[in-house]
Write a protein that holds these residues in place. Sequence first.
Motif, PDB file in Angstrom:
ATOM      1  N   GLY A  62       7.777  -0.460  -8.335  1.00 57.23           N
ATOM      2  CA  GLY A  62       7.241   0.358  -9.414  1.00 57.23           C
ATOM      3  C   GLY A  62       8.276   0.635 -10.476  1.00 57.23           C
ATOM      4  N   SER A  63       7.961   1.531 -11.398  1.00 56.68           N
ATOM      5  CA  SER A  63       8.814   1.789 -12.557  1.00 56.68           C
ATOM      6  C   SER A  63       9.922   2.781 -12.283  1.00 56.68           C
ATOM      7  CB  SER A  63       7.964   2.322 -13.720  1.00 56.68           C
ATOM      8  OG  SER A  63       6.949   1.402 -14.052  1.00 56.68           O
ATOM      9  N   GLY A  64       9.860   3.528 -11.169  1.00 53.88           N
ATOM     10  CA  GLY A  64      10.810   4.595 -10.873  1.00 53.88           C
ATOM     11  C   GLY A  64      12.272   4.231 -10.775  1.00 53.88           C
ATOM     12  N   PRO A  65      12.622   3.102 -10.062  1.00 57.29           N
ATOM     13  CA  PRO A  65      11.658   2.260  -9.340  1.00 57.29           C
ATOM     14  C   PRO A  65      11.516   2.676  -7.874  1.00 57.29           C
ATOM     15  CG  PRO A  65      13.756   1.119  -9.500  1.00 57.29           C
ATOM     16  CD  PRO A  65      13.960   2.461 -10.142  1.00 57.29           C
ATOM     17  N   HIS A  66      10.369   2.293  -7.306  1.00 56.33           N
ATOM     18  CA  HIS A  66      10.206   2.388  -5.868  1.00 56.33           C
ATOM     19  C   HIS A  66       9.839   0.998  -5.363  1.00 56.33           C
ATOM     20  CE1 HIS A  66       5.871   2.555  -6.831  1.00 56.33           C
ATOM     21  NE2 HIS A  66       5.622   2.349  -5.548  1.00 56.33           N
ATOM     22  N   VAL A  67      10.085   0.763  -4.083  1.00 60.18           N
ATOM     23  CA  VAL A  67       9.864  -0.560  -3.502  1.00 60.18           C
ATOM     24  C   VAL A  67       8.916  -0.444  -2.314  1.00 60.18           C
ATOM     25  CG1 VAL A  67      10.952  -2.575  -2.429  1.00 60.18           C
ATOM     26  CG2 VAL A  67      12.173  -1.302  -4.216  1.00 60.18           C
ATOM     27  N   VAL A  68       7.968  -1.371  -2.249  1.00 64.21           N
ATOM     28  CA  VAL A  68       7.068  -1.488  -1.098  1.00 64.21           C
ATOM     29  C   VAL A  68       7.217  -2.898  -0.547  1.00 64.21           C
ATOM     30  CG1 VAL A  68       4.692  -1.376  -0.270  1.00 64.21           C
ATOM     31  CG2 VAL A  68       5.452   0.186  -2.062  1.00 64.21           C
ATOM     32  N   LEU A  69       7.518  -3.000   0.742  1.00 64.45           N
ATOM     33  CA  LEU A  69       7.786  -4.291   1.377  1.00 64.45           C
ATOM     34  C   LEU A  69       6.954  -4.423   2.639  1.00 64.45           C
ATOM     35  CD1 LEU A  69      11.299  -5.818   2.031  1.00 64.45           C
ATOM     36  CD2 LEU A  69       9.755  -5.441   3.953  1.00 64.45           C
ATOM     37  N   ALA A  70       6.420  -5.616   2.867  1.00 62.95           N
ATOM     38  CA  ALA A  70       5.699  -5.892   4.111  1.00 62.95           C
ATOM     39  C   ALA A  70       6.386  -7.041   4.840  1.00 62.95           C
ATOM     40  CB  ALA A  70       4.236  -6.244   3.834  1.00 62.95           C
ATOM     41  N   THR A  71       6.486  -6.917   6.158  1.00 60.58           N
ATOM     42  CA  THR A  71       7.077  -7.975   6.977  1.00 60.58           C
ATOM     43  C   THR A  71       5.994  -8.953   7.422  1.00 60.58           C
ATOM     44  OG1 THR A  71       6.751  -6.836   9.085  1.00 60.58           O
ATOM     45  CG2 THR A  71       8.731  -6.276   7.821  1.00 60.58           C
ATOM     46  N   GLU A  72       6.416 -10.071   8.003  1.00 61.41           N
ATOM     47  CA  GLU A  72       5.451 -11.054   8.481  1.00 61.41           C
ATOM     48  C   GLU A  72       4.629 -10.502   9.640  1.00 61.41           C
ATOM     49  OE1 GLU A  72       7.145 -14.846   9.316  1.00 61.41           O
ATOM     50  OE2 GLU A  72       7.726 -15.216   7.230  1.00 61.41           O
ATOM     51  N   GLU A  73       5.122  -9.479  10.306  1.00 59.85           N
ATOM     52  CA  GLU A  73       4.363  -8.842  11.376  1.00 59.85           C
ATOM     53  C   GLU A  73       3.381  -7.815  10.840  1.00 59.85           C
ATOM     54  OE1 GLU A  73       7.092  -7.291  14.221  1.00 59.85           O
ATOM     55  OE2 GLU A  73       7.612  -9.275  15.021  1.00 59.85           O
ATOM     56  N   GLY A  74       3.411  -7.561   9.521  1.00 61.94           N
ATOM     57  CA  GLY A  74       2.456  -6.657   8.913  1.00 61.94           C
ATOM     58  C   GLY A  74       2.904  -5.226   8.794  1.00 61.94           C
ATOM     59  N   GLU A  75       4.188  -4.946   9.091  1.00 56.92           N
ATOM     60  CA  GLU A  75       4.721  -3.596   8.930  1.00 56.92           C
ATOM     61  C   GLU A  75       5.035  -3.337   7.455  1.00 56.92           C
ATOM     62  OE1 GLU A  75       7.097  -3.321  13.213  1.00 56.92           O
ATOM     63  OE2 GLU A  75       8.165  -3.855  11.373  1.00 56.92           O
ATOM     64  N   VAL A  76       4.926  -2.078   7.023  1.00 54.35           N
ATOM     65  CA  VAL A  76       5.191  -1.698   5.635  1.00 54.35           C
ATOM     66  C   VAL A  76       6.386  -0.753   5.578  1.00 54.35           C
ATOM     67  CG1 VAL A  76       4.284  -0.568   3.567  1.00 54.35           C
ATOM     68  CG2 VAL A  76       2.772  -1.952   5.000  1.00 54.35           C
ATOM     69  N   TYR A  77       7.325  -1.047   4.669  1.00 50.64           N
ATOM     70  CA  TYR A  77       8.488  -0.203   4.445  1.00 50.64           C
ATOM     71  C   TYR A  77       8.550   0.178   2.967  1.00 50.64           C
ATOM     72  CZ  TYR A  77      10.090  -1.596   9.079  1.00 50.64           C
ATOM     73  OH  TYR A  77      10.179  -1.798  10.430  1.00 50.64           O
ATOM     74  N   THR A  78       8.938   1.438   2.695  1.00 50.19           N
ATOM     75  CA  THR A  78       9.058   1.902   1.318  1.00 50.19           C
ATOM     76  C   THR A  78      10.361   2.670   1.135  1.00 50.19           C
ATOM     77  OG1 THR A  78       7.922   3.999   1.753  1.00 50.19           O
ATOM     78  CG2 THR A  78       6.546   2.121   1.086  1.00 50.19           C
ATOM     79  N   GLN A 102       9.454   3.062   7.544  1.00 57.36           N
ATOM     80  CA  GLN A 102       8.150   2.464   7.806  1.00 57.36           C
ATOM     81  C   GLN A 102       7.032   3.452   7.484  1.00 57.36           C
ATOM     82  OE1 GLN A 102       7.721   0.760  11.694  1.00 57.36           O
ATOM     83  NE2 GLN A 102       5.590   0.161  11.362  1.00 57.36           N
ATOM     84  N   VAL A 103       5.993   2.941   6.826  1.00 57.25           N
ATOM     85  CA  VAL A 103       4.804   3.735   6.518  1.00 57.25           C
ATOM     86  C   VAL A 103       3.777   3.458   7.614  1.00 57.25           C
ATOM     87  CG1 VAL A 103       2.978   4.214   4.851  1.00 57.25           C
ATOM     88  CG2 VAL A 103       5.258   3.550   4.054  1.00 57.25           C
ATOM     89  N   SER A 104       3.461   4.477   8.377  1.00 53.69           N
ATOM     90  CA  SER A 104       2.560   4.269   9.516  1.00 53.69           C
ATOM     91  C   SER A 104       1.258   5.059   9.414  1.00 53.69           C
ATOM     92  CB  SER A 104       3.282   4.647  10.823  1.00 53.69           C
ATOM     93  OG  SER A 104       3.763   5.974  10.752  1.00 53.69           O
ATOM     94  N   THR A 105       1.251   6.154   8.646  1.00 54.49           N
ATOM     95  CA  THR A 105       0.045   6.981   8.566  1.00 54.49           C
ATOM     96  C   THR A 105      -1.148   6.150   8.099  1.00 54.49           C
ATOM     97  OG1 THR A 105       1.398   8.899   7.999  1.00 54.49           O
ATOM     98  CG2 THR A 105      -0.965   9.048   7.569  1.00 54.49           C
ATOM     99  N   ASN A 106      -2.182   6.137   8.906  1.00 49.53           N
ATOM    100  CA  ASN A 106      -3.430   5.405   8.647  1.00 49.53           C
ATOM    101  C   ASN A 106      -3.261   3.883   8.634  1.00 49.53           C
ATOM    102  OD1 ASN A 106      -4.891   7.788   8.459  1.00 49.53           O
ATOM    103  ND2 ASN A 106      -4.596   7.950   6.248  1.00 49.53           N
ATOM    104  N   GLU A 126      -0.505  -8.103   2.008  1.00 50.83           N
ATOM    105  CA  GLU A 126      -0.173  -8.150   0.586  1.00 50.83           C
ATOM    106  C   GLU A 126       0.119  -6.729   0.108  1.00 50.83           C
ATOM    107  OE1 GLU A 126      -1.913 -10.092  -3.595  1.00 50.83           O
ATOM    108  OE2 GLU A 126      -3.130 -10.144  -1.772  1.00 50.83           O
ATOM    109  N   VAL A 127       1.068  -6.591  -0.805  1.00 50.00           N
ATOM    110  CA  VAL A 127       1.406  -5.285  -1.372  1.00 50.00           C
ATOM    111  C   VAL A 127       1.417  -5.379  -2.889  1.00 50.00           C
ATOM    112  CG1 VAL A 127       2.788  -4.643   0.640  1.00 50.00           C
ATOM    113  CG2 VAL A 127       3.905  -5.717  -1.324  1.00 50.00           C
ATOM    114  N   ALA A 128       1.165  -4.238  -3.555  1.00 49.21           N
ATOM    115  CA  ALA A 128       1.204  -4.194  -5.017  1.00 49.21           C
ATOM    116  C   ALA A 128       1.592  -2.784  -5.441  1.00 49.21           C
ATOM    117  CB  ALA A 128      -0.153  -4.573  -5.615  1.00 49.21           C
ATOM    118  N   CYS A 129       2.350  -2.693  -6.525  1.00 52.52           N
ATOM    119  CA  CYS A 129       2.767  -1.399  -7.059  1.00 52.52           C
ATOM    120  C   CYS A 129       2.402  -1.286  -8.529  1.00 52.52           C
ATOM    121  CB  CYS A 129       4.284  -1.217  -6.939  1.00 52.52           C
ATOM    122  SG  CYS A 129       4.877  -1.064  -5.262  1.00 52.52           S
TER     123      CYS A 129
END
Length: 553
Positions: free
Chosen positions: A109-125, A147-151, A159-162
Motif C-alpha cells: 500500500g501507500s503507507g507503505p504496508h505489505v501483504v504477503l502470502a506463502t505457497e502454503e496459503g499463509e498471510v503475513y503483514t 501472520q494474519v489468522s483471524t477468519n 492472491e493478495v492485493a492492496c
Amino acid sequence: MEDESPPSQGVSAKYQVLEATLLSALKMLDVGKWPIFSLCSQEELKLIRQACVFGSAGNEVLYATENHEVFVLGVNCSGCLGTGDMQSTIEPRRLDSLCGKKIACLSYGSGPHVVLATEEGEVYTWGHNAYSQLGNGTTNHGFVPCQVSTNLVNKKVVEVACGSHHSMVLTSDGEVYTWGYNNSGQVGSGSTANQPIPRRVTSCLQNKIVVNIACGQMCSMAVVENGEVYVWGYNGNGQLGLGSSGNQPTPCRIAALQGIRVQRVACGYAHTLVLTDEGQIYAWGANSYGQLGTGNKSNQSYPTTVIVDKDRVIEIAACHSAHTSAAKTQSGQVYMWGQCRGQSVILPHLTHFACTDDVFACFATPAVMWRLLSVEPDDHLTVAQSLKKEFDNPETADLKFLVDGKYIHVHKVLLKIRCEHFRSILNNDDEIIEMSEFSYPVYRAFLEYLYTDNIRLPPEDAIGLLDLATLYRENRLKKLCQQTIKQGICEENAIALLSAAVKYEAQDLEEFCFRFCINHLTVVTQTQGFAEMDHDLLKNFISKASRVGAFRN
C-alpha cells in the motif's frame, strides 16, 4: 580414462536428459533496471529469484533467493521492511521470520504496508497500520511480519492485493476477504467504518467463485469464474465502470460488460483495465495522463475498448502507485501508455521491452513493480543459454577431445554448424579425437567459444588461441583474441604480445602493442622479454621506433 555411455542409451535418451535439464533450470532474474538494486553486489544479484520494489519513491525492496532466504533494503518508511525497527539500510538485511517460506504473491500500500502470502496459503503483514490495514485488530505499526489468522484459519490464500490503506485476499475456494481503510466503501462491508480484521465480502459475491482480485487506491475489483466483474469503493473518477461517479459500498456487477468474459483485472491509481478471454482490453476511470489509451485525456465511466494491436493480448499491467498501463501480446510485443516519466502517452506505444515489468522500471513514476517479479522453475532457457549450459556435458555429448590427458565433451552437430574446419574433418564414427597441436586451456577455450561466442583466457594463453584462430580461419575469434590481449598488456609481456601479433599477422594488434611499447619504452627495454627479442623483430622495432621519434632527446 572415463567410460563411454552404454550403447543402449542412444542419442534420443541423451536429448531427453537435456530437455529435462532445461525444463528444470532457473535463470537469473533481471532486476538491473530498478535503481535500488545498484546497492546490491553482483554476487547478491545472481542469487535473486523473486523481488518486489515498492514505496512512495521505489526506495524499498524485498527479495528472495534461490534458497528461499528473504532480504530487504531501503528507506524503511513506517517500518515497511519488517526488520523490527525504522532504520534505513543500504545493506540487505535478512528477514529470519520469512526465510524458508516460499513466497507465492505480495502486494503493498501507500503507507507503505505489505501483504504477503506463502505457497502454503499463509498471510503475513507489516508496515503502516494507521487504518488497520495489517488486519491484526490494532492501529499500531507492524515492525516485523506477523501472520494474519483471524477468519483465515483453514483458508489457503492464493492472491493478495492492496489499495492505498486497505487490503484484500483471495482464497483457494474463491472467497474474498478485506480489511483496513474504508472511507469510500473499499472493503465492501456496506458501511464506511474502517475494518480492523479480515471479513469475507459477501453481498453479490456470496455464492460466486472469485478467480482474480485487484485494488486501486481506494477501490476494489473481483473477477468471478463466469467472467463477470464486480466492483466497489471510491468512484470519483469513474474507476468502477458503472457509468456514474458515486461511491459503491458493496460489490456491484459492471452491467456494461454483459456478454463479455473477463479473465484478468488490473488497477492503476484511479483507472482500471480488464483483459477478456478473446485477448481484448477494456479500460475506464481517470485519464489525465492518457492511461486509458483512448487517444485523449477524458475520463471514462464506462468500459471502453483499447486498440493495442491486431495480435491477441495475453497480459495487462497497472499498479495503484502509478498512472501507467502496459500490455503484452501473444507474439511477445510489449506496449505502454499513460504517464511516462512525466509525459503523457495517450495511445498504446510499442516498446523495445520483452516484459511489462520493464515498463514500470523505466517509464513509471515512481519506478516500482506492479507485481512480485519471479523466475518460474519451468522457464525455458534461450537457445544461447541452452548451448552454453551443455558445453562439456558428458550426459548429452557424443564426441570427446583428449588434450593433455584431459577430456572435453562436445556435440558433433554443433561443431559442424559453427566451424568450417570441423565440418570438413568430423566423421559420424568419431568418438574420441586426440589433440596435440594446442594446449588444454587453449583448445578448451576454443570449443567453449563455439558454444558461447565468448572467450575466457588470460592474455598469454590468448596468443595460443590466436594461433588456432589463424590456422582454422576463424576471423571473429581472431578479433576477440586481440581484444583480450589488448586488455591484458603490461610492460612485462608487451614484447611477447608484439611478437605474437607479428607472427600471426594481426596488424591491428601489432600496432597497438608497438604503441604501448613506445609509450612505456624505458621500462619495456629493461624487461627479460626485450633482452630475448628475436633479432629481426628487434631490428624492425628499433627502425620503426626511430621513425616515430622515440629516441629523440
